[in-house]
Scaffold this active site. Structure first.
Site, short mmCIF file in Angstrom:
data_model
loop_
_atom_site.label_atom_id
_atom_site.label_comp_id
_atom_site.label_asym_id
_atom_site.label_seq_id
_atom_site.Cartn_x
_atom_site.Cartn_y
_atom_site.Cartn_z
N ASP A 1 0.82 -1.21 0.00
CA ASP A 1 0.00 0.00 0.00
C ASP A 1 0.86 1.27 0.00
O ASP A 1 0.35 2.36 0.29
CB ASP A 1 -0.91 0.03 1.23
CG ASP A 1 -2.16 -0.83 1.07
OD1 ASP A 1 -2.33 -1.42 -0.01
OD2 ASP A 1 -2.95 -0.91 2.03
N ASP B 1 4.55 -9.13 9.34
CA ASP B 1 4.78 -7.69 9.21
C ASP B 1 6.21 -7.47 8.73
O ASP B 1 7.07 -8.36 8.80
CB ASP B 1 4.53 -6.98 10.54
CG ASP B 1 3.05 -6.82 10.85
OD1 ASP B 1 2.23 -7.03 9.94
OD2 ASP B 1 2.72 -6.49 12.00
N ASP C 1 -6.71 -8.03 13.83
CA ASP C 1 -6.29 -9.38 14.20
C ASP C 1 -7.11 -9.90 15.39
O ASP C 1 -7.58 -11.04 15.39
CB ASP C 1 -4.79 -9.40 14.53
CG ASP C 1 -4.35 -8.24 15.40
OD1 ASP C 1 -5.20 -7.45 15.87
OD2 ASP C 1 -3.13 -8.08 15.60
#
Length: 496
Positions: free
Chosen positions: A93, A148, A241
């Site tokens: 993104d 991540d 999450d």
């Protein structure tokens, strides 16, 4: 007397809630210790048998990760798993120049035979949840691993985690976070301390007894069918999450937590980054409490004990608000105690709640011993670390309480990413990280005022009463003074 009564009632309720939370932690400690006697006899895939090897998609949600992107992709490329059963999705993104550099690196990795795709979006709707959902539409894998950008799984990570999905009831496998820069500073040490408690005591304590746990946003795997069955990723909270984890477990999917599998990652090294991360986690926790309270309470599929642990889990972040309330009201309470002699019996009873601190001290020692080992020297080190951690955690209580209140009140805010640093590579130049915030939050001013307020609390210990002062709350006020002072000066120094 109305004001004094109001202060006493609010103070008492906050203390009781903290004590209740401490008792829940103690129960998790008992669960944790008993889990060590349980043999892991889960059925597992035989990954030496080609017919049993499931297809895996690794998703890497990223956003403007200039300093860690190359490290992330190079590390993921080393994962040991059959290439014909592995797909990697870079869910990018980004809005800066990393889009181009990431594309080039992906094209280079493709030449090695790696099935890796660069998936970009024209907008960030849903933030991380939106990116994961977008990637899921075209994911080839039956099982989805998520990392991540600051995580560095070891080569054998998939081979140690994927086999547990042979049990068709398992929807999630979560691993323990490691910390590659644990000893960088006091700030990283206390972050590691808090996370270690979560990833040992809490995750094992809940999971071993079948209570709800949460996928931690990274370093874990989802069964694709579980994600779809639970309603897919939703971006209406800041902790997508935790949200999906509860929706999945309410649908009777099992979660498997692997304490023995560590996934290394880098902790935030500046307080502004830690503050933004803490704000997101704590606000998201409160948002999920509001979203999930009714569903958990009404569920007929889970036991009363699991409901209690689940609700306390969702209220984790709200403990910061209780700590702030107790801290702020403790100084008026000091004066009330010495002004109204007939209330002395009440204060004798309330001193019992120092037991909450004792419980936390005992619980966290088992966590600390599990990581660093026992012995007298480590115990002495632990005592110092415990009080430093507690002090600075209380220093974050105003910042985190604001996050919690916003979450409970339904105030929406943007998903603010935590800047990554790659301190090993940029050790001499990390202060020039372009993603760091450069403005001072107004919250910092109030944290400075609270430091002075608790300094006044320490001074008050010498002047109240008629018999040379009252020092019962002096250690508490000292810790609050140190904690808020640390957060205040550290924030100013780093231009939060």
């Amino acid at each position: 007397m109305i004001l004094e009564t109001t202060v006493i009632v609010i103070y008492t309720i906050a203390l009781l809630l903290i004590f209740l939370y401490a008792l829940a932690q103690l129960n998790l400690l008992f669960n944790y210790l008993s889990s060590k006697r349980i043999k892991d006899d889960c059925s597992k895939f035989d990954l030496t048998n080609p017919d049993e090897i499931p297809y895996i998609t690794i998703q890497l949600p990223v956003y403007n990760e200039m300093y860690v992107m190359e490290r992330l992709l190079d590390n993921i490329a080393l994962i040991d798993y059959p290439k014909d059963k592995l797909e990697i999705q870079v869910l990018d993104d980004s809005t800066d120049e990393t889009i181009a550099t990431t594309f080039k690196q992906i094209e280079r990795l493709k030449t090695t035979g790696l099935d890796i795709k660069h998936i970009t979006r024209t907008d960030r709707s849903g933030f991380k949840a939106g990116a994961l959902k977008e990637g899921l539409k075209v994911a080839k894998g039956d099982i989805i691993a998520i990392f991540d950008s600051d995580f560095l799984p070891k080569k054998d990570w998939l081979k140690r985690t994927v086999p547990y999905f042979k049990d068709e009831n398992i929807g999630v496998v979560q691993t323990r976070w490691g910390h590659i820069n644990r000893n960088f500073s006091i700030l990283t040490k206390i972050q590691a301390f808090a996370l270690d408690a979560h990833f040992t005591l809490e995750q094992v304590g809940r999971n071993s007894k079948g209570h709800f746990i949460n996928f931690n946003g990274t370093a874990g795997l989802w069964r694709k069918a579980c994600i779809i069955d639970a309603g897919n990723w939703e971006g209406d909270t800041l902790t997508e999450d935790l949200d999906l984890s509860y929706r999945a477990q309410l649908k009777n999917w099992k979660f498997k937590y692997l304490e023995h599998v560590e996934t290394p990652a880098e902790l935030p090294i500046v307080i502004s980054a830690a503050r933004s991360q803490q704000f997101r986690w704590n606000k998201g926790g409160a948002e999920n409490f509001q979203k999930m309270l009714g569903r958990v309470f009404k569920s007929k599929n889970i036991s009363a004990k699991t409901k209690v642990h689940g609700l306390l889990h969702l209220l984790n972040s709200t403990m910061f608000l209780n700590v702030l309330i107790v801290g702020v009201l403790s100084i008026p309470m000091l004066y009330i105690k010495n002004e109204y002699a007939h209330l002395r019996p009440y204060f004798y009873v309330m001193s019992f709640f120092v037991l909450s601190t004792v419980i936390f001290f005992v619980c966290y020692w088992f966590m600390y011993k599990n990581i660093y080992g026992g012995g007298f020297k480590n115990f002495i080190n632990y005592i110092g670390m415990f009080f430093v951690f507690f002090s600075i955690a209380m220093g974050f209580s105003l910042h985190n309480s604001i996050a919690v209140l916003e979450g409970h009140l339904g105030k929406k805010s943007e998903f603010v990413r935590t800047p990554k640093f790659n301190i090993k590579k940029y050790k001499d130049n990390w202060k020039n990280n372009k993603y760091m915030k450069k403005t001072v939050s107004v919250h910092v001013i109030f944290e400075g005022l609270l430091m002075l307020y608790f300094g006044f609390g320490m001074y008050s210990a010498f002047i109240v009463g008629n018999q040379g002062g009252d020092f019962g709350l002096f250690p508490f006020h000292l810790m609050l003074f140190v904690g808020f002072g640390y957060v205040f000066f550290k924030s100013l120094a780093s231009k939060v």
